[in-house]
Design a protein around this motif. Structure first.
Motif, PDB file in Angstrom:
ATOM      1  N   SER A  85       7.338  12.080  -0.580  1.00  0.00           N
ATOM      2  CA  SER A  85       6.583  12.789  -1.627  1.00  0.00           C
ATOM      3  C   SER A  85       5.176  12.215  -1.771  1.00  0.00           C
ATOM      4  CB  SER A  85       7.326  12.761  -2.961  1.00  0.00           C
ATOM      5  OG  SER A  85       7.446  11.448  -3.436  1.00  0.00           O
ATOM      6  N   GLY A  86       5.014  10.924  -1.632  1.00  0.00           N
ATOM      7  CA  GLY A  86       3.681  10.323  -1.692  1.00  0.00           C
ATOM      8  C   GLY A  86       2.784  10.822  -0.581  1.00  0.00           C
ATOM      9  N   THR A  87       3.351  10.946   0.611  1.00  0.00           N
ATOM     10  CA  THR A  87       2.591  11.483   1.733  1.00  0.00           C
ATOM     11  C   THR A  87       2.183  12.932   1.461  1.00  0.00           C
ATOM     12  OG1 THR A  87       3.766  10.019   3.256  1.00  0.00           O
ATOM     13  CG2 THR A  87       2.644  11.919   4.224  1.00  0.00           C
ATOM     14  N   ALA A 102      10.237   8.449  -2.015  1.00  0.00           N
ATOM     15  CA  ALA A 102       8.885   8.156  -2.506  1.00  0.00           C
ATOM     16  C   ALA A 102       7.867   8.229  -1.367  1.00  0.00           C
ATOM     17  CB  ALA A 102       8.853   6.774  -3.157  1.00  0.00           C
ATOM     18  N   LEU A 103       8.247   7.788  -0.193  1.00  0.00           N
ATOM     19  CA  LEU A 103       7.350   7.830   0.964  1.00  0.00           C
ATOM     20  C   LEU A 103       7.017   9.283   1.351  1.00  0.00           C
ATOM     21  CD1 LEU A 103       5.941   6.005   3.068  1.00  0.00           C
ATOM     22  CD2 LEU A 103       7.957   6.292   4.494  1.00  0.00           C
ATOM     23  N   TYR A 145       1.781  14.419  -1.485  1.00  0.00           N
ATOM     24  CA  TYR A 145       0.759  14.456  -2.529  1.00  0.00           C
ATOM     25  C   TYR A 145      -0.595  13.976  -2.018  1.00  0.00           C
ATOM     26  CZ  TYR A 145       3.398  15.907  -6.583  1.00  0.00           C
ATOM     27  OH  TYR A 145       4.094  16.651  -7.482  1.00  0.00           O
ATOM     28  N   PHE A 146      -0.596  13.105  -1.029  1.00  0.00           N
ATOM     29  CA  PHE A 146      -1.851  12.624  -0.458  1.00  0.00           C
ATOM     30  C   PHE A 146      -2.456  13.652   0.498  1.00  0.00           C
ATOM     31  CE2 PHE A 146      -4.146  10.345   2.912  1.00  0.00           C
ATOM     32  CZ  PHE A 146      -5.138   9.748   2.139  1.00  0.00           C
ATOM     33  N   ARG A 203      -2.058  15.887  -8.861  1.00  0.00           N
ATOM     34  CA  ARG A 203      -1.196  15.034  -9.682  1.00  0.00           C
ATOM     35  C   ARG A 203      -1.378  15.385 -11.141  1.00  0.00           C
ATOM     36  NH1 ARG A 203      -1.786   8.731  -9.139  1.00  0.00           N
ATOM     37  NH2 ARG A 203      -2.919   9.255 -10.990  1.00  0.00           N
TER      38      ARG A 203
END
Length: 154
Positions: free
Chosen positions: A58-60, A55-56, A62-63, A81
């Motif tokens: 993929s979240g990075t 999650a870390l 996407y950000f 998103r």
């Protein structure tokens, strides 16, 4: 969108991503149903760290990706998103997925990786996933057909 609209490196990068994902699942022992079942019974929290790490990353991505990339990366589509409304389908589907995960001890991605580490009995769970997905498709097409029928017909 046709495959010809994609960058020529799109499919090789998909394969590379699958290899990295499968290796990570195998390396972290998350491709072993007994490890997943231990997590679901709160006996081993290792899966929590694996999920947090994924999650870390993929979240990075996407950000940062929309900020760092001038245009679409490899797919000729904007990187953004996809918002999905929370409805009954999401609730029921998530519950059914959770029951299947708990019964088999493995989620779909890890099931394929589990084959790679020699877990051949997982083929039963994979067959069940295909049958379940097919049954859901039949169910959904039945609902769509009944919605499309003219009013007043029997």
């Amino acid at each position: 969108m046709a495959d010809t609209d994609r960058h020529p490196l799109f499919m090789p990068l998909i394969a590379l991503g699958g290899l990295v994902f499968g290796f990570g699942l195998g390396f972290s022992h998350m491709a072993r149903p007994e490890v997943v079942l231990d997590f679901l019974q709160f006996e081993d929290i290792g899966l929590l760290f694996v999920m947090f790490g994924g999650a870390l990353v993929s979240g990075t991505a996407y950000f940062l990706a929309p900020k760092l990339l001038d245009g679409p990366a490899l797919t000729n589509r904007r990187f953004e998103r996809r918002l999905k409304s929370f409805d009954n389908n999401v609730l029921v589907g998530g519950a059914v997925f959770g029951v299947g995960w708990g019964l088999s001890g493995i989620c779909p991605g890890a099931a394929y990786a589990s084959l790679g580490v020699g877990n051949l009995p997982i083929l039963w769970a994979i067959a069940g996933m295909f049958i379940g997905a097919y049954a859901q498709g039949l169910w959904r097409s039945r609902d769509d057909a009944s919605d499309a029928s003219p009013a007043g017909t029997d």
